[in-house]
Write a protein that holds these residues in place. Sequence first.
Motif, PDB file in Angstrom:
ATOM      1  N   UNK A   1       1.994   9.783   2.597  1.00 47.83           N
ATOM      2  CA  UNK A   1       1.071   8.846   1.946  1.00 47.83           C
ATOM      3  C   UNK A   1      -0.344   9.432   2.005  1.00 47.83           C
TER       4      UNK A   1
ATOM      5  N   UNK B   1       0.834  -1.206   0.000  1.00 45.30           N
ATOM      6  CA  UNK B   1       0.000   0.000   0.000  1.00 45.30           C
ATOM      7  C   UNK B   1       0.868   1.255   0.000  1.00 45.30           C
ATOM      8  N   UNK B   2       1.979   1.206   0.741  1.00 44.81           N
ATOM      9  CA  UNK B   2       2.898   2.351   0.760  1.00 44.81           C
ATOM     10  C   UNK B   2       3.487   2.577  -0.625  1.00 44.81           C
TER      11      UNK B   2
ATOM     12  N   UNK C   1      11.993  15.199   2.248  1.00 42.80           N
ATOM     13  CA  UNK C   1      12.081  15.749   0.902  1.00 42.80           C
ATOM     14  C   UNK C   1      11.630  17.201   0.933  1.00 42.80           C
TER      15      UNK C   1
ATOM     16  N   UNK D   1       1.178   4.311  -2.977  1.00 44.24           N
ATOM     17  CA  UNK D   1       0.916   5.729  -2.740  1.00 44.24           C
ATOM     18  C   UNK D   1       2.106   6.600  -3.083  1.00 44.24           C
ATOM     19  N   UNK D   2       3.297   6.145  -2.736  1.00 40.33           N
ATOM     20  CA  UNK D   2       4.486   6.941  -3.025  1.00 40.33           C
ATOM     21  C   UNK D   2       5.706   6.040  -2.903  1.00 40.33           C
TER      22      UNK D   2
ATOM     23  N   UNK E   1       9.057   7.576  -1.434  1.00 44.59           N
ATOM     24  CA  UNK E   1       8.913   7.829  -0.012  1.00 44.59           C
ATOM     25  C   UNK E   1       8.967   6.516   0.765  1.00 44.59           C
ATOM     26  N   UNK E   2       8.258   5.517   0.261  1.00 48.89           N
ATOM     27  CA  UNK E   2       8.243   4.217   0.938  1.00 48.89           C
ATOM     28  C   UNK E   2       9.657   3.659   1.051  1.00 48.89           C
TER      29      UNK E   2
END
Lengths: 334, 244
Positions: free
Chosen positions: B94, A187-188, B88, A191-192, A195-196
């Motif tokens: 999220x 799921x992370x 960042x 979404x991104x 970032x994950x």
Amino acid sequence: MNLIKKTFWDATGSKVQSGCIIAAALALAFVPKVSSDVYTPLFLSWIMAYCIMSLSWSFFSGKAGYVSLATASFYGVGMYLQAILGRELPLWTNMILAAAFAFCVGIVIGIVTLRLRGIYFTIFTFGLTLFLNKFFHWYEGTVTRTKGRMVKPYDNITVFYSLLVLFAITVIAMLLLNKSKFGLSLKCIGQNEDSAQHLGVSTTKSKVLAFALSAAPVGAVGAIMCTKAGYIDPDTAFGLNYSFFPVLMAIFGGMASTYGPIVGSVIFFVLQDYLLRKPDEIMIFGRQIVVGDMIIFGAVMVIVILAMPKGLFGTIETLIAKRRKRAQEVPEDA
Amino acid sequence: MPDYESVIQGRGVTKRFGGMTAVNKVDFDLRKGEILGLIGPNGAGKTTLFNCISAYHKTDEGEITLNGRQINKLSPDRICKLGLARTFQAAQNFPDFPVRENVRMSALFGKKGVSYAEAERITDETMRFTGMDKFANIAVNDMPLPLQKRLEVTRALATQPEALMLDELMAGLDPAEVDETMSLVREIRDSGVTVLMIEHVMKAIMTICDRIIVLHHGELIAEGAPDEISKNPQVIEVYLGEEV
């Protein structure tokens, strides 16, 4: 037994949900006993087959955001495995073998392609199905000098119960995995992804494993449904519709929860089956017009997707959540 | 033998994009327990250097070590697990998860083998520390920019880092918010986390940094305490017209 019970509660989250699942599974299990019609178990088998495929698809693609069109590849791999080994080994061993084999194919394809993002991944998986189709054509044409293969048939009841077991395993596995660290990591990623990864999610490992896991049940479905075909060739095994339908069903039903793809598959298949069997003439402005089932079907799909971007199940969930919220707000006002 | 202990050490770090050298043979040390400022005009290569350290970019030449261990060949998730977290410039939260779930993901994945119970505890502690506990159930996209940035820091902290890299945390904030953020960065350092920060807000950088390094056209042109840096003629030239 206690462990199974506990995992089951964990997976479903509530007693009502797990009760509903058990009831549905039992009800399904008794259908062949009650119904004298030979077609009903097969009809339900196809629904379950598509449920499993769209569930598997949404497990990886729905969460991680990588649209895969490789479902038909895994389905075809399962079909061919059953066609080759069907006379030597019983169906259940072939199911396991097909799942394992599809899993391995998934690992290899995943390692090769999951560095690709977005549309490139989709195109590659689409090409994979086309490639396997042509490869088997070439192989049969030049090496074995055959055209397709005869498959050892099984009766509808055996097929039905095989799929029911596979369906139950898939649903419980998906529910459990959704709540696991692994499911959360997907799921992370969806979404991104950057970032994950910077927060410690080993994205490549998660993606490859999820892709391969989503291939396994599809391979097993291929092995089972193959026995109803009687005869298969590369075009029936690696038909592109096996890639497209699960995607459409998942989007149609909604990908956010495990139940969305199931709801989508059931309605999608029933609707399609009805439209295929009805006389293809309807009256528009007093004139009889011949329309193919796919025209109506496509129109319904477009309308549903436009009107309900979250899918049928997602929209219903949102409506219920809204009503609940409103119900909570009323006492505060009063 | 230097009289300090480096957490991150860079030697000859070079990054090229096609023919353009964004970061050119930069040596730097992030000393344990300090707040190190990284400044320079736009396009100086600050964010590129950050990206090299966190392995968002592959370093072309040179070596970066974290506690003596080379990290510039590892993947970002490994680096995070080794104890280096970053934020960042544009917050990368999220969007489908509420605030608390965002933080919980970091707590869960940031270190190897964190159990669910531990993750819950870390999440609560970190959110209390940064003051995000008041917004636990809010949807991320409903929050104003300062809070989104604070959430980004909270998520990075929830990975339990030894060193934290902050990329322009104060950009776009009003003076009162800058003050709040400054005290947050100090508190983070006082809690034992070494901080490396890129910043354009000079007031902030001069006040809270122990040391500053200056990049210009990808090269390191100055290094030292804030008052040394503000008197350095080369730095003044680079920032001509700007108050240092």
